[in-house]
Design a protein around this motif. Structure first.
Motif, PDB file in Angstrom:
ATOM      1  N   GLY A 103      -1.123  -2.185  -4.376  1.00  0.00           N
ATOM      2  CA  GLY A 103      -1.152  -2.927  -3.119  1.00  0.00           C
ATOM      3  C   GLY A 103      -0.715  -2.068  -1.941  1.00  0.00           C
ATOM      4  N   TYR A 104       0.363  -1.293  -2.136  1.00  0.00           N
ATOM      5  CA  TYR A 104       0.804  -0.410  -1.045  1.00  0.00           C
ATOM      6  C   TYR A 104      -0.298   0.572  -0.666  1.00  0.00           C
ATOM      7  CZ  TYR A 104       5.616  -1.642  -2.272  1.00  0.00           C
ATOM      8  OH  TYR A 104       6.767  -2.307  -2.526  1.00  0.00           O
ATOM      9  N   ILE A 105      -0.935   1.125  -1.705  1.00  0.00           N
ATOM     10  CA  ILE A 105      -1.942   2.156  -1.448  1.00  0.00           C
ATOM     11  C   ILE A 105      -3.112   1.554  -0.682  1.00  0.00           C
ATOM     12  CG2 ILE A 105      -3.485   3.779  -2.561  1.00  0.00           C
ATOM     13  CD1 ILE A 105      -1.466   3.751  -4.942  1.00  0.00           C
ATOM     14  N   VAL A 106      -3.533   0.359  -1.133  1.00  0.00           N
ATOM     15  CA  VAL A 106      -4.653  -0.299  -0.465  1.00  0.00           C
ATOM     16  C   VAL A 106      -4.295  -0.601   0.996  1.00  0.00           C
ATOM     17  CG1 VAL A 106      -6.003  -2.419  -0.424  1.00  0.00           C
ATOM     18  CG2 VAL A 106      -5.633  -1.240  -2.565  1.00  0.00           C
ATOM     19  N   THR A 107      -3.055  -1.021   1.216  1.00  0.00           N
ATOM     20  CA  THR A 107      -2.632  -1.288   2.589  1.00  0.00           C
ATOM     21  C   THR A 107      -2.752  -0.030   3.447  1.00  0.00           C
ATOM     22  OG1 THR A 107      -1.050  -2.863   1.731  1.00  0.00           O
ATOM     23  CG2 THR A 107      -0.769  -2.193   4.004  1.00  0.00           C
ATOM     24  N   GLY A 108      -2.261   1.076   2.909  1.00  0.00           N
ATOM     25  CA  GLY A 108      -2.331   2.318   3.675  1.00  0.00           C
ATOM     26  C   GLY A 108      -3.753   2.691   4.017  1.00  0.00           C
ATOM     27  N   ILE A 109      -4.654   2.569   3.035  1.00  0.00           N
ATOM     28  CA  ILE A 109      -6.063   2.883   3.267  1.00  0.00           C
ATOM     29  C   ILE A 109      -6.631   1.946   4.329  1.00  0.00           C
ATOM     30  CG2 ILE A 109      -8.351   2.838   2.219  1.00  0.00           C
ATOM     31  CD1 ILE A 109      -7.179   4.963   0.771  1.00  0.00           C
ATOM     32  N   GLY A 110      -6.274   0.660   4.218  1.00  0.00           N
ATOM     33  CA  GLY A 110      -6.830  -0.330   5.132  1.00  0.00           C
ATOM     34  C   GLY A 110      -6.413  -0.107   6.569  1.00  0.00           C
ATOM     35  N   ILE A 111      -5.166   0.279   6.784  1.00  0.00           N
ATOM     36  CA  ILE A 111      -4.694   0.499   8.149  1.00  0.00           C
ATOM     37  C   ILE A 111      -5.452   1.652   8.786  1.00  0.00           C
ATOM     38  CG2 ILE A 111      -2.699   1.206   9.525  1.00  0.00           C
ATOM     39  CD1 ILE A 111      -2.564  -1.662   8.529  1.00  0.00           C
ATOM     40  N   GLY A 112      -5.635   2.717   8.022  1.00  0.00           N
ATOM     41  CA  GLY A 112      -6.571   3.738   8.443  1.00  0.00           C
ATOM     42  C   GLY A 112      -6.129   4.701   9.529  1.00  0.00           C
TER      43      GLY A 112
END
Lengths: 611, 301
Positions: A301-310
Motif C-alpha cells: 500500500g505504501y509503495i502504491v501510494t508513492g507511485i500514485g502521488i508521482g
C-alpha cells in the motif's frame, strides 16, 4: 548467444532440466538449482540496457530488452532469487515431488525476468501468464486441505487481472496500431481522454491484482501463507513488485507525463487504505505467516501510494521501498520458514521463546523487523522518510496521516512477531529445537546485512534507482550517499543518527556488562516476580492469546465491515447467477465457437461506440 | 569546531539534561506529595536512588535481550537530545540539530521503547507483556493527533526542520502556540499521555500490573533506565518548547520553560485516577484529534 535469450534459457530450459535432475537424484537437483540461481543472477548483471532482440510476428514487431526502469526490478529479483533457491534446498528437504516444485519455481523467476525484458504488450502478457499459472500450481503443490479454495481465489483474481490486461492490449492495438510499450507511452498523449481512461484503468486493474491493491488484495494473504516459505519469499518479495512495475508504467509514464495526475491521486488513496487495513488485519493474526502476508499487503500500500502521488521524491521513495520490501520481507518469510521447519508450527499461541534456540534466525528477523517498522538507523527509515516528506511537501497531508497511522499501528504487529515467536516464557516442548542449517541462516543474514548498510549509506542503492528513474521520465535526479533532502530543502544526515546510536549503545554495553559483572547472573524465565506466586514447572504464563485486545476494543467499529464479507455476499449472488449460466455450457465445441464469435462481435460494436 | 569540542559540548549537554531531568522527577514527587498532603521525599531523592541502584550487589537478567534492553533506551534518549535545539542564540550548543528534522525525531523516539519492549518480552513475566501490549496500543492512540498537529505546523511554516521553527519564532518574537493555537492545544492535551502519567498510566498500572514492563528490572538495569528516562524527559519537554513555545535563547530560559510546562502533566496526574486502555485511546481521539484536524484545515487553506 544473446544474453537475454540465455537468461530466459537458464530459467525455462533450466526448469525442465531440473525436472529431469530430480528424477535422477535429489542431490544433483539441489546442486543444479543453486547453480541455476547464481548463473541467472550473474547473467543478469552482464546484460546492458543496450542488449535487445527483436522479431516480428503477424505484422507486429515484438522485442526483448531491459529498459532503464525495469532494470531495478531485475536487480531485486537477481538478489532475491538465488538466495531463496539456496535457502530452499535444506528447507524443502524430505518433501516429495520436488521436481515439480523447482521446475515451477524456476518458471516463475523466468516469467518475471520475461516481464521485465518485454518491450511489447504481447510478450509481457505471455510471461505474465506463465508467472501466474506457475505460481498457481505452486499454491496447489502442498496438497493441504482447503488449498483448492485458496488456489481458486488466487486464480480468479488473477483471471480478472489477465482479462483486464488482455482487453487493454486489444484496445491499445486497435487504437494506436502498435503493441510496443515505448510507443504506447509516447503516443498516449494524442488519444482522446475516454480511450486514455479506458486503457489506463484496465491496465491498473490488471497490474493492481498482483500488487494486491485494495479491493483486489483478497487472494494475497492466503496465497502468501500457503506456499512453501522459500517460495513465499519470492511470491511476496518479488512477484508483487511486477504489479508495482506495471503501475509505475501506467501511472507515471502514461498519465503523469501527459499531464493527468488525478488517476494517480485516486490510486494513492487506494494505497493508503490498503496500508491501513492491511496493518489492522496483520495485528489480529494468530499465525506468524499470515501476519507477514497481511503486512505485505500493507507495505505494498505504501509503495502504491508513492507511485500514485508521482512527484520525483515520491516515486523515488516508492521504488526504494519496493526494493527494500523485497529484501526485508524475503528475510522474514525465510525466518518464519526456518521456525516452521525447526519447531513445527508458526502459530503464536503455540510458539514461544525460541531466541536461545535459534539466535541467528532471531537476529536476522530482528533486523528485518526494524527495517520494516522504519525505525532509524536501518534502511526502512530512509524509505519512510522520503515517502512522508514527499507527501507533506507536495500537499497530500491527508494521505500522509493515513500512512503515519498505519505505520504506527505497524509497530504492533512488528513487536508481536518477534515476541510471539522468539520471546516470552520458555517451554519444555521446544527444549530440543535447534538452529536451522547454515544454508538457511546465511541467506537471511546476508539480506539483513544489506539492510544495515543501506540504513547509513543508502547511496549504494540510490545510484541504480536514479538511473531507473530516468526510464520514468524524471530528469536530473540528485542524490547523496547518506544525506536525504526534501523539496523544501530540509535534510537529514544519516551517519549522525547511526553513529550516535551505535556509539552510545556500545559504550553503555561495555559499562553495563562491566559494572558488577560478578554479581550479575542469568535466571530462567520461570524465575519471575508474580506477587509471591511463582509459576510451577508445568505452568506457563506466556501471554499470547488476544495480545492486542485493548487495541482491538478501541478500533472494533472498523472491523464490522470486512471486504471479504462483501465479496462473499456478491459471491453468493454470482453463484446463483452461474447456476443459470451453466445452461450455456452445452459441451458442444461448435456452440463454444459461436460464443467466441459473439464475444468478438460485441467487442467490435463496443469499440466503435467508444472510439 | 573540532571533533573534541563537539564531543565535549555533547557530553556537557547530556550531563546538564541528566541532572535537570532527575531534579524534575524529584520536584514531581514533591509536588504530588504536597497535593496529597504528605511531606514527600527531598528533591534530590532521585540522585540517591540512581546511585543506590548502580551500587546494588546482585543483578539478575533473563537473557541477552533483557541485558540490552536499557541500552536501546539510553541511546535513543541521548540521540534525541542531541537533535533537539537547546539555545537559539548560541552557536555553542548546536550539537546535531542541523542534521535532523521532525520526522526523524518522531521515528527516533520510538526506537528506545520498542527495543526496551523486546527486552521486556524476554523476561517471561506476563504482567510485563501486558504492559507492552497496552503501551503500544497507547502509542498508536496518541501518535495520531500528535502527528496531525505536527503536520499542521510543518505545512504552515513550510519546513520540517526544528531549527527553522525555532529561528522563525525567535526572529519574529512570537510563539507558534499563538499562531497555530489548535495544533498547540491538541499537542498540549496530549502531553500527559506522552509522559504516561496518570490518568494515562495504563502501562505501569502499579495496582494491577505490578509496574508492568519494568517489574523484572532491578539494580544497574533499573539505574540505567532511570538515567535514560531523565534525559529523555528533558528532551521531550525541550522538543515541545522548541515547536510551540518559541524555543529558548539560552539554557536558563529552556529550564524555566520546560519546568513550567512539566507542571501541567504533573499536576493533572496528581488529581486523576487511571483510565482503562481503550478509554485512554478514546480520550486522545476526541478533543486532541478534533483540535488537531481543525489546526490542519486552518493551516492548509
Amino acid at each position: 548467444m544473446n544474453t537475454l535469450v540465455l537468461l530466459l534459457l537458464i530459467f525455462f530450459g533450466g526448469g525442465l532440466l531440473t525436472y529431469l535432475a530430480y528424477k535422477i537424484s535429489k542431490v544433483v537437483g539441489d546442486i543444479l538449482i543453486a547453480i541455476l540461481g547464481l548463473a541467472g543472477a550473474y547473467v543478469f548483471f552482464t546484460v546492458s540496457s543496450q542488449t535487445s532482440l527483436t522479431f516480428s510476428l503477424g505484422g507486429f514487431t515484438l522485442g526483448l530488452g531491459f529498459s532503464e526502469y525495469s532494470w531495478i526490478f531485475g536487480l531485486l529479483l537477481s538478489i532475491l532469487a538465488p538466495l531463496a533457491l539456496i535457502y530452499s534446498i535444506p528447507y524443502m528437504k524430505g518433501h516429495d515431488r520436488l521436481e515439480w516444485f523447482y521446475m515451477l519455481f524456476l518458471f516463475v523467476i523466468g516469467g518475471m525476468f520475461g516481464i521485465l525484458m518485454a518491450k511489447d504488450w504481447v510478450t509481457l502478457f505471455i510471461f505474465w501468464e506463465i508467472m501466474t499459472w506457475s505460481s498457481y500450481l505452486i499454491i496447489l503443490y502442498s496438497r493441504k486441505k482447503g488449498l483448492d479454495k485458496i488456489g481458486l481465489k488466487y486464480i480468479f483474481f488473477s483471471a480478472i487481472g489477465a482479462y483486464s490486461l488482455l482487453t487493454a492490449i486489444v484496445v491499445i492495438g486497435g487504437t494506436m496500431r502498435t503493441l510496443s510499450i515505448a510507443e504506447t507511452i509516447s503516443l498516449f498523449g494524442v488519444l482522446p481522454l475516454k480511450a486514455q481512461l479506458l486503457i489506463g484503468i484496465l491496465l491498473i486493474t490488471g497490474f493492481g491484482v498482483k500488487a494486491a491493491v485494495m479491493p483486489l488484495h483478497v487472494w494475497a494473504p492466503d496465497a502468501y501463507t500457503n506456499t512453501p516459505m522459500s517460495f513465499s519469499a519470492i511470491f511476496s518479495g518479488a512477484m508483487s513488485k511486477m504489479g508495482i512495475y506495471g503501475l509505475g508504467l501506467v501511472v507515471v509514464n502514461m498519465y503523469l507525463n501527459h499531464g493527468i495526475g488525478s488517476v494517480g491521486h485516486w490510486l494513492a488513496w487506494f494505497g493508503a487504505f490498503t496500508a491501513l487495513f492491511g496493518t489492522f488485519y496483520a495485528v489480529v493474526q494468530d499465525d506468524a505467516r499470515k501476519l507477514l502476508a497481511w503486512s505485505s499487503v500493507a507495505q505494498l500500500g505504501y509503495i502504491v501510494t508513492g507511485i500514485g502521488i508521482g512527484t520525483k521524491l515520491a516515486v523515488f521513495a516508492a521504488l526504494y521501498l519496493a526494493l527494500l520490501h523485497g529484501l526485508f520481507k524475503g528475510t522474514l518469510f525465510m525466518a518464519i520458514g526456518a521456525v516452521e521447519r525447526q519447531a513445527g508450527t508458526t502459530k503464536f499461541s503455540e510458539l514461544r521463546a525460541l531466541i536461545r534456540k535459534m539466535p541467528y534466525t532471531f537476529l536476522s528477523a530482528l533486523i528485518a523487523i526494524i527495517a520494516l517498522a522504519g525505525i532509524p538507523p536501518l534502511a526502512g527509515f530512509v524509505g519512510k522518510w522520503m515517502l512522508y516528506e514527499s507527501l507533506i511537501t507536495s500537499g497530500h497531508y491527508w494521505v500522509v496521516i493515513f500512512l503515519f497511522f498505519a505505520s504506527t499501528a505497524g509497530f504492533l504487529y512488528s513487536y508481536r512477531f518477534l515476541f510471539g515467536v522468539f520471546l516470552g516464557q520458555e517451554e519444555d516442548d521446544y527444549k530440543d529445537v535447534k538452529e536451522a542449517p547454515a544454508l538457511m541462516t546465511l541467506p537471511m543474514l546476508l539480506l539483513a546485512l544489506v539492510l544495515i548498510v543501506l540504513g547509513t549509506l543508502p547511496g549504494f542503492i540510490f545510484k541504480p534507482l536514479a538511473y531507473s528513474m530516468q526510464g520514468l521520465g524524471f530528469t536530473d535526479i540528485s542524490y547523496h550517499m547518506s544525506v536525504l533532502t526534501n523539496s523544501w530543502g530540509n535534510s537529514v544526515s544519516l551517519p549522525y543518527i547511526s553513529w550516535t546510536l551505535a556509539t552510545v549503545f556500545v559504550l553503555f554495553l561495555i559499562v553495563i556488562t562491566w559494572v558488577n559483572h560478578k554479581g550479575t547472573h542469568n535466571v530462567s524465565t520461570k524465575d519471575i516476580h508474580t506477587a509471591g506466586e511463582p509459576p510451577s514447572e508445568e505452568d506457563n504464563y506466556h501471554f499470547a492469546l488476544d495480545f492486542y485486545k485493548p487495541f482491538m476494543r478501541s478500533i472494533a467499529p472498523v472491523f464490522k465491515y470486512s471486504i471479504t464479507r462483501i465479496y462473499n455476499a456478491i459471491g453468493r449472488g454470482i453463484e446463483d447467477f452461474f447456476e443459470y449460466v451453466r445452461r450455456f455450457y452445452t459441451g458442444n465445441a461448435q456452440t463454444y465457437a459461436l460464443y467466441v464469435i459473439i464475444f468478438f462481435a460485441i467487442l467490435l460494436l463496443l469499440a466503435n461506440q467508444i472510439f | 569546531m573540532t571533533f573534541w569540542q563537539i564531543l565535549g559540548i555533547a557530553l556537557l549537554t547530556i550531563l546538564i539534561a541528566f541532572i535537570t531531568g532527575l531534579f524534575y522527577m524529584g520536584i514531581r514527587r514533591k509536588v504530588i506529595a504536597r497535593v496529597q498532603n504528605r511531606y514527600g521525599p527531598p528533591v534530590y531523592q532521585n540522585f540517591l536512588d540512581v546511585m543506590k541502584l548502580w551500587s546494588k550487589d546482585s543483578n539478575i537478567h533473563h537473557g541477552i535481550m533483557q541485558h540490552l534492553a536499557p541500552l536501546w533506551m539510553i541511546s535513543m534518549s541521548i540521540a534525541t537530545l542531541l537533535f533537539v535545539p537547546i539555545a537559539y542564540k548560541s552557536h555553542f550548543w548546536t550539537n546535531f540539530t542541523f542534521n535532523g528534522d521532525l520526522i526523524l525525531l518522531l521515528y527516533l523516539m520510538v526506537f528506545g521503547s520498542l527495543g526496551f519492549a523486546l527486552g521486556v518480552g524476554q523476561t517471561g513475566n506476563p504482567n510485563s507483556a501486558i504492559g507492552v501490549s497496552r503501551g503500544l496500543t497507547q502509542l498508536v492512540g496518541y501518535e495520531l493527533p500528535w502527528v496531525i498537529a505536527l503536520i499542521a505546523v510543518m505545512i504552515q511554516y513550510k519546513t520540517t526542520s526544528l531549527t527553522d521553527l525555532v529561528a522563525f519564532q525567535q526572529q519574529h518574537h512570537t510563539w507558534i502556540a499563538f499562531q497555530q493555537p489548535f495544533a498547540f492545544l491538541a499537542a498540549f492535551l496530549l502531553i500527559p499521555a506522552m509522559f504516561h502519567y496518570s490518568p494515562y498510566d495504563v502501562i505501569v498500572a502499579p495496582a494491577e500490573l505490578a509496574s508492568g514492563p519494568i517489574s523484572e528490572f532491578g539494580g544497574k538495569y533499573l539505574g540505567l533506565m532511570m538515567s535514560s528516562s531523565s534525559i529523555f524527559m528533558f528532551a521531550k519537554l525541550a522538543l515541545f518548547v522548541d515547536i510551540f513555545l518559541g524555543g529558548a535563547q539560552n539554557w536558563l530560559w529552556m529550564i524555566i520553560k520546560t519546568l513550567t510546562l512539566y507542571m501541567w502533566p504533573v499536576l493533572w496526574s496528581a488529581i486523576s485516577p487511571r483510565y482503562r486502555t481503550e478509554q485512554s485511546i478514546w480520550s486522545v481521539w476526541k478533543w486532541p484529534l478534533i483540535l488537531s484536524v481543525l489546526g490542519l484545515i486552518i493551516a492548509s487553506v
